[in-house]
Enzyme design. Structure first.
Site, PDB file in Angstrom:
ATOM      1  N   SER A   1     -25.067   6.902  -1.223  1.00 38.76           N
ATOM      2  CA  SER A   1     -25.358   5.211  -1.382  1.00 38.76           C
ATOM      3  C   SER A   1     -24.856   4.825  -2.498  1.00 38.76           C
ATOM      4  CB  SER A   1     -26.659   5.019  -1.007  1.00 38.76           C
ATOM      5  OG  SER A   1     -27.418   5.325  -2.030  1.00 38.76           O
TER       6      SER A   1
ATOM      7  N   TYR B   1     -23.770   6.359 -18.942  1.00 38.38           N
ATOM      8  CA  TYR B   1     -23.845   5.379 -19.975  1.00 38.38           C
ATOM      9  C   TYR B   1     -23.993   5.754 -21.553  1.00 38.38           C
ATOM     10  CZ  TYR B   1     -25.664   2.729 -15.792  1.00 38.38           C
ATOM     11  OH  TYR B   1     -25.671   2.242 -14.639  1.00 38.38           O
TER      12      TYR B   1
ATOM     13  N   LYS C   1     -18.248   4.004   4.277  1.00 36.16           N
ATOM     14  CA  LYS C   1     -18.975   3.444   5.306  1.00 36.16           C
ATOM     15  C   LYS C   1     -17.999   2.785   6.314  1.00 36.16           C
ATOM     16  CE  LYS C   1     -22.931   3.151   5.208  1.00 36.16           C
ATOM     17  NZ  LYS C   1     -23.793   3.832   5.731  1.00 36.16           N
TER      18      LYS C   1
ATOM     19  N   THR D   1     -23.325  -1.358   5.669  1.00 32.84           N
ATOM     20  CA  THR D   1     -23.626  -2.305   4.268  1.00 32.84           C
ATOM     21  C   THR D   1     -22.711  -3.656   4.306  1.00 32.84           C
ATOM     22  OG1 THR D   1     -23.189  -2.328   1.818  1.00 32.84           O
ATOM     23  CG2 THR D   1     -21.953  -0.651   3.089  1.00 32.84           C
ATOM     24  N   ASP D   2     -22.753  -4.694   3.631  1.00 27.93           N
ATOM     25  CA  ASP D   2     -21.947  -5.766   3.531  1.00 27.93           C
ATOM     26  C   ASP D   2     -20.629  -5.397   2.633  1.00 27.93           C
ATOM     27  OD1 ASP D   2     -23.147  -5.534   1.043  1.00 27.93           O
ATOM     28  OD2 ASP D   2     -23.916  -7.714   1.120  1.00 27.93           O
ATOM     29  N   GLU D   3     -20.794  -4.330   2.035  1.00 24.41           N
ATOM     30  CA  GLU D   3     -19.710  -3.769   1.044  1.00 24.41           C
ATOM     31  C   GLU D   3     -18.396  -3.690   1.880  1.00 24.41           C
ATOM     32  OE1 GLU D   3     -20.197  -1.355  -2.257  1.00 24.41           O
ATOM     33  OE2 GLU D   3     -22.316  -2.320  -2.563  1.00 24.41           O
TER      34      GLU D   3
ATOM     35  N   TYR E   1     -17.184   4.663  -1.755  1.00 24.38           N
ATOM     36  CA  TYR E   1     -18.457   4.452  -1.037  1.00 24.38           C
ATOM     37  C   TYR E   1     -18.110   3.631   0.078  1.00 24.38           C
ATOM     38  CZ  TYR E   1     -22.610   1.983   0.346  1.00 24.38           C
ATOM     39  OH  TYR E   1     -23.999   1.718   1.052  1.00 24.38           O
TER      40      TYR E   1
ATOM     41  N   ALA F   1     -28.629   8.256   6.755  1.00 26.32           N
ATOM     42  CA  ALA F   1     -28.402   9.229   5.892  1.00 26.32           C
ATOM     43  C   ALA F   1     -27.243   8.780   5.156  1.00 26.32           C
ATOM     44  CB  ALA F   1     -28.712  10.688   6.346  1.00 26.32           C
TER      45      ALA F   1
ATOM     46  N   PHE G   1     -34.604   5.637  -0.037  1.00 23.16           N
ATOM     47  CA  PHE G   1     -35.171   4.508  -0.402  1.00 23.16           C
ATOM     48  C   PHE G   1     -35.565   3.595   1.049  1.00 23.16           C
ATOM     49  CE2 PHE G   1     -33.788  -0.192  -1.640  1.00 23.16           C
ATOM     50  CZ  PHE G   1     -35.023  -0.564  -1.737  1.00 23.16           C
TER      51      PHE G   1
HETATM   52  P1  NAD Z   1     -30.762   6.545  -0.668  1.00 23.14           P
HETATM   53  O1  NAD Z   1     -29.650   7.010  -1.399  1.00 23.14           O
HETATM   54  O2  NAD Z   1     -31.901   5.956  -1.369  1.00 23.14           O
HETATM   55  O3  NAD Z   1     -30.930   7.469   0.342  1.00 23.14           O
HETATM   56  C1  NAD Z   1     -30.067   8.297   1.463  1.00 23.14           C
HETATM   57  C2  NAD Z   1     -30.713   9.458   1.762  1.00 23.14           C
HETATM   58  O4  NAD Z   1     -29.991  10.231   2.672  1.00 23.14           O
HETATM   59  C3  NAD Z   1     -31.752  10.375   0.773  1.00 23.14           C
HETATM   60  O5  NAD Z   1     -32.956  10.582   1.308  1.00 23.14           O
HETATM   61  C4  NAD Z   1     -30.617  11.606   1.027  1.00 23.14           C
HETATM   62  O6  NAD Z   1     -31.560  12.822   0.597  1.00 23.14           O
HETATM   63  C5  NAD Z   1     -30.346  11.531   2.545  1.00 23.14           C
HETATM   64  N1  NAD Z   1     -29.128  12.190   2.584  1.00 23.14           N
HETATM   65  C6  NAD Z   1     -28.027  11.966   1.702  1.00 23.14           C
HETATM   66  N2  NAD Z   1     -26.938  13.213   2.191  1.00 23.14           N
HETATM   67  C7  NAD Z   1     -27.508  13.551   3.445  1.00 23.14           C
HETATM   68  C8  NAD Z   1     -26.918  14.677   4.494  1.00 23.14           C
HETATM   69  N3  NAD Z   1     -25.540  15.139   4.163  1.00 23.14           N
HETATM   70  N4  NAD Z   1     -27.815  15.135   5.383  1.00 23.14           N
HETATM   71  C9  NAD Z   1     -28.968  14.346   5.562  1.00 23.14           C
HETATM   72  N5  NAD Z   1     -29.382  13.626   4.645  1.00 23.14           N
HETATM   73  C10 NAD Z   1     -28.824  13.089   3.766  1.00 23.14           C
HETATM   74  O7  NAD Z   1     -30.045   5.248   0.267  1.00 23.14           O
HETATM   75  P2  NAD Z   1     -30.656   3.930   0.664  1.00 23.14           P
HETATM   76  O8  NAD Z   1     -30.228   2.904  -0.334  1.00 23.14           O
HETATM   77  O9  NAD Z   1     -31.822   4.023   1.106  1.00 23.14           O
HETATM   78  O10 NAD Z   1     -29.390   3.542   1.835  1.00 23.14           O
HETATM   79  C11 NAD Z   1     -29.742   3.986   3.114  1.00 23.14           C
HETATM   80  C12 NAD Z   1     -28.755   3.572   4.096  1.00 23.14           C
HETATM   81  O11 NAD Z   1     -28.799   2.144   3.942  1.00 23.14           O
HETATM   82  C13 NAD Z   1     -27.502   4.006   3.761  1.00 23.14           C
HETATM   83  O12 NAD Z   1     -26.607   4.114   4.829  1.00 23.14           O
HETATM   84  C14 NAD Z   1     -26.756   2.939   2.844  1.00 23.14           C
HETATM   85  O13 NAD Z   1     -25.347   2.940   2.920  1.00 23.14           O
HETATM   86  C15 NAD Z   1     -27.278   1.504   3.562  1.00 23.14           C
HETATM   87  N6  NAD Z   1     -27.389   0.277   2.837  1.00 23.14           N
HETATM   88  C16 NAD Z   1     -27.965   0.440   1.781  1.00 23.14           C
HETATM   89  C17 NAD Z   1     -28.425  -0.800   0.960  1.00 23.14           C
HETATM   90  C18 NAD Z   1     -29.076  -0.857  -0.271  1.00 23.14           C
HETATM   91  O14 NAD Z   1     -29.111  -2.017  -1.085  1.00 23.14           O
HETATM   92  N7  NAD Z   1     -29.658   0.279  -0.794  1.00 23.14           N
HETATM   93  C19 NAD Z   1     -27.741  -1.914   1.710  1.00 23.14           C
HETATM   94  C20 NAD Z   1     -27.249  -2.007   2.704  1.00 23.14           C
HETATM   95  C21 NAD Z   1     -26.830  -0.737   3.540  1.00 23.14           C
HETATM   96  O1  DAU Z   2     -24.228  -4.645  -0.769  1.00 23.70           O
HETATM   97  C1  DAU Z   2     -25.040  -3.650  -0.262  1.00 23.70           C
HETATM   98  C2  DAU Z   2     -24.836  -2.206  -1.221  1.00 23.70           C
HETATM   99  O2  DAU Z   2     -25.948  -2.471  -2.449  1.00 23.70           O
HETATM  100  C3  DAU Z   2     -25.412  -1.087  -0.785  1.00 23.70           C
HETATM  101  O3  DAU Z   2     -24.316  -0.583   0.351  1.00 23.70           O
HETATM  102  C4  DAU Z   2     -25.478   0.319  -1.526  1.00 23.70           C
HETATM  103  O4  DAU Z   2     -25.807   1.386  -1.129  1.00 23.70           O
HETATM  104  C5  DAU Z   2     -26.267  -0.325  -3.003  1.00 23.70           C
HETATM  105  O5  DAU Z   2     -26.178   0.803  -3.873  1.00 23.70           O
HETATM  106  C6  DAU Z   2     -25.944  -1.555  -3.536  1.00 23.70           C
HETATM  107  O6  DAU Z   2     -24.657  -1.527  -3.923  1.00 23.70           O
HETATM  108  P1  DAU Z   2     -24.241  -2.407  -5.340  1.00 23.70           P
HETATM  109  O7  DAU Z   2     -23.113  -1.593  -6.191  1.00 23.70           O
HETATM  110  O8  DAU Z   2     -24.252  -3.832  -5.191  1.00 23.70           O
HETATM  111  O9  DAU Z   2     -25.433  -2.108  -6.183  1.00 23.70           O
HETATM  112  P2  DAU Z   2     -26.135  -1.699  -7.537  1.00 23.70           P
HETATM  113  O10 DAU Z   2     -27.519  -1.649  -7.764  1.00 23.70           O
HETATM  114  O11 DAU Z   2     -25.369  -0.320  -8.043  1.00 23.70           O
HETATM  115  O12 DAU Z   2     -25.270  -2.712  -8.666  1.00 23.70           O
HETATM  116  C7  DAU Z   2     -25.969  -4.086  -8.519  1.00 23.70           C
HETATM  117  C8  DAU Z   2     -24.950  -5.068  -9.400  1.00 23.70           C
HETATM  118  O13 DAU Z   2     -25.241  -4.768 -10.574  1.00 23.70           O
HETATM  119  C9  DAU Z   2     -23.372  -4.682  -9.273  1.00 23.70           C
HETATM  120  O14 DAU Z   2     -22.601  -5.859  -9.403  1.00 23.70           O
HETATM  121  C10 DAU Z   2     -23.227  -3.571 -10.257  1.00 23.70           C
HETATM  122  C11 DAU Z   2     -24.189  -4.252 -11.411  1.00 23.70           C
HETATM  123  N1  DAU Z   2     -24.637  -3.204 -12.321  1.00 23.70           N
HETATM  124  C12 DAU Z   2     -25.287  -2.096 -11.654  1.00 23.70           C
HETATM  125  C13 DAU Z   2     -25.778  -1.111 -12.527  1.00 23.70           C
HETATM  126  C14 DAU Z   2     -26.294   0.375 -11.935  1.00 23.70           C
HETATM  127  C15 DAU Z   2     -24.903  -3.443 -13.629  1.00 23.70           C
HETATM  128  O15 DAU Z   2     -24.587  -4.262 -14.138  1.00 23.70           O
HETATM  129  N2  DAU Z   2     -25.326  -2.323 -14.340  1.00 23.70           N
HETATM  130  C16 DAU Z   2     -25.949  -1.142 -13.741  1.00 23.70           C
HETATM  131  O16 DAU Z   2     -26.347  -0.267 -14.683  1.00 23.70           O
END
Ligand code: NAD
Ligand code: DAU
Length: 352
Positions: free
Chosen positions: A88, A349, A162, A133-135, A158, A85, A14
């Site tokens: 996530s 679910y 991280k 991540t902020d988590e 997770y 990578a 993503f």
């Molecule tokens: P995502 O799950 O959409 O994408 C992860 C990518 O990493 C995928 O393309 C997957 O194929 C690749 N990958 C996974 N394991 C691998 C491996 N062993 N070797 C090579 N490639 C691999 O994740 P995202 O939401 O795009 O998050 C990207 C980064 O940003 C992560 O490090 C995540 O912790 C961080 N992050 C995400 C969010 C969020 O809200 N999505 C917020 C803050 C930080």
């Molecule tokens: O804060 C950054 C993080 O945000 C990233 O590091 C993670 O990679 C990313 O997945 C995201 O984590 P969250 O757990 O916050 O995201 P998620 O979309 O899974 O959930 C967002 C909120 O919604 C959380 O409070 C859980 C809730 N939720 C989630 C799902 C999937 C629901 O209530 N119903 C759902 O079906």
């Protein structure tokens, strides 16, 4: 013109795909190497528009495979890494933590060790940029914001994985002098997000008249940032960030899950030409996520003051753009919402 060869890990995911696109288009003088294992979350469809560009190269590599990572550095003479990578998704880390340990911790250590071995004669012009991540900071109460000096307190497999990788990256700066930057970002939303995450999952379910699962009471709070704003921040920090530093990135945009989903339902009613209130009827409260962090919110003052970066102010606009993208890209969504994802969704679910 400075030429660079940048390894972007997780570029088919993503956030990674938005970062790859921004760098390939914005820096034709750079070679961009996208290294991705293509797990369930990696999708090369995300990069169709840049795949034939002369400065873009894709390598299917698992970062857990150290010799393969070393071969990449050897082949391309990498001088910068933007490391995204990761496994996530928090819910998946609760059911299968091991993959998170391998990819997020061992994978990061492999990249650090290979970068160190290749760059040890001169760190000039080199950078290892770790995206986190902020988590890692745990859960906030009613008030306050996470700053760069907030203590680490990860609560899920997770976030623990991280947090571990963040510590290792900083340890390589302190111990070996490896030039590193770490950023901790809040929840991203936007096009190309895998529909296991709250917003795209809800869009997909509303579109298909399926229940929208809300964990617990829906009163958990997240700070939402449009993905292109994150990619812009990464670009700025990659070029202007101070080595050894940490920056927080956030949307300054806190929403309770239930309020966010109600807003999304209103947007979906409008876009799908449904009677107001139709989509809201799909909201279904389900068993809470174990150890569900209550509230995340980021203070990104340091980044804003030192670089002038700002997130878009209008969340509704960002949400509408996101909905428009998902409604226009039904094939992308349908290709994903089949096979492995169907099984995952059923196990998450199906029996609630
Ligand atoms: P995502 O799950 O959409 O994408 C992860 C990518 O990493 C995928 O393309 C997957 O194929 C690749 N990958 C996974 N394991 C691998 C491996 N062993 N070797 C090579 N490639 C691999 O994740 P995202 O939401 O795009 O998050 C990207 C980064 O940003 C992560 O490090 C995540 O912790 C961080 N992050 C995400 C969010 C969020 O809200 N999505 C917020 C803050 C930080
Ligand atoms: O804060 C950054 C993080 O945000 C990233 O590091 C993670 O990679 C990313 O997945 C995201 O984590 P969250 O757990 O916050 O995201 P998620 O979309 O899974 O959930 C967002 C909120 O919604 C959380 O409070 C859980 C809730 N939720 C989630 C799902 C999937 C629901 O209530 N119903 C759902 O079906």
């Amino acid at each position: 013109m400075v030429r660079r060869t940048i390894l972007i890990t997780g570029g088919a995911g993503f956030i990674g795909s938005h970062v790859v696109r921004r760098f390939v288009n914005g820096y034709p003088e750079y070679d961009i190497i996208n290294c991705d294992k293509l797990t369930y979350a990696g999708n090369l469809e995300n990069l169709k528009d840049v795949e034939s560009r002369g400065n873009y190269f894709f390598e299917k590599v698992d970062i857990v495979d150290k010799p393969a990572v070393a071969a990449l550095f050897e082949k391309y003479k990498i001088d910068g890494v933007i490391h995204l990578a990761a496994e996530s998704h928090v819910d998946r880390s609760i059911t299968s933590p091991e993959t998170f340990i391998y990819t997020n911790i061992i994978g990061t250590v492999n990249l650090l060790n290979v970068a160190l071995a290749h760059w040890k004669d001169s760190f000039d012009g080199k950078l290892f940029y770790h995206i986190s991540t902020d988590e890692v900071f745990g859960s906030l109460g009613q008030d306050g914001l996470f700053t760069e000096s907030s203590p680490y307190d990860p609560r899920s497999p997770y976030s623990a994985s991280k947090a571990s990788s963040d510590h290792l990256v900083r340890a390589y700066w302190h111990t070996y002098g490896l030039p590193v930057v770490v950023t901790n970002c809040s929840n991203n939303y936007g096009p190309n997000q895998f529909p296991e995450k709250l917003i795209p999952l809800a869009i997909n379910n509303i579109k298909n008249n399926k229940p929208v699962p809300i964990y617990g009471k829906g009163d958990n709070v997240r700070d939402w940032l449009y993905v292109e704003d994150h990619a812009e921040a990464i670009d700025i920090i990659f070029h202007r960030g101070k080595s050894g530093s940490t920056y927080n990135i956030g949307g300054n945009n806190e929403w309770k899950n239930i309020d966010l989903i109600r807003l999304l339902c209103r947007v979906m009613d409008e876009k799908l030409g449904r009677q107001p209130g139709t989509s809201e009827k799909l909201i279904t409260f389900v068993t809470d996520r174990p150890g569900h962090d209550k509230r995340y919110a980021i203070d990104s003052t340091k980044l804003q003051v030192t670089t002038g970066w700002k997130p878009i102010p209008d969340f509704r606009k960002g949400l509408e753009k996101t909905v428009d993208w998902y409604l226009a890209n039904t094939e992308w969504l349908e290709n994903i919402v089949s096979g492995e994802y169907e099984k995952y969704y059923e196990s998450m679910y199906g029996n609630r």
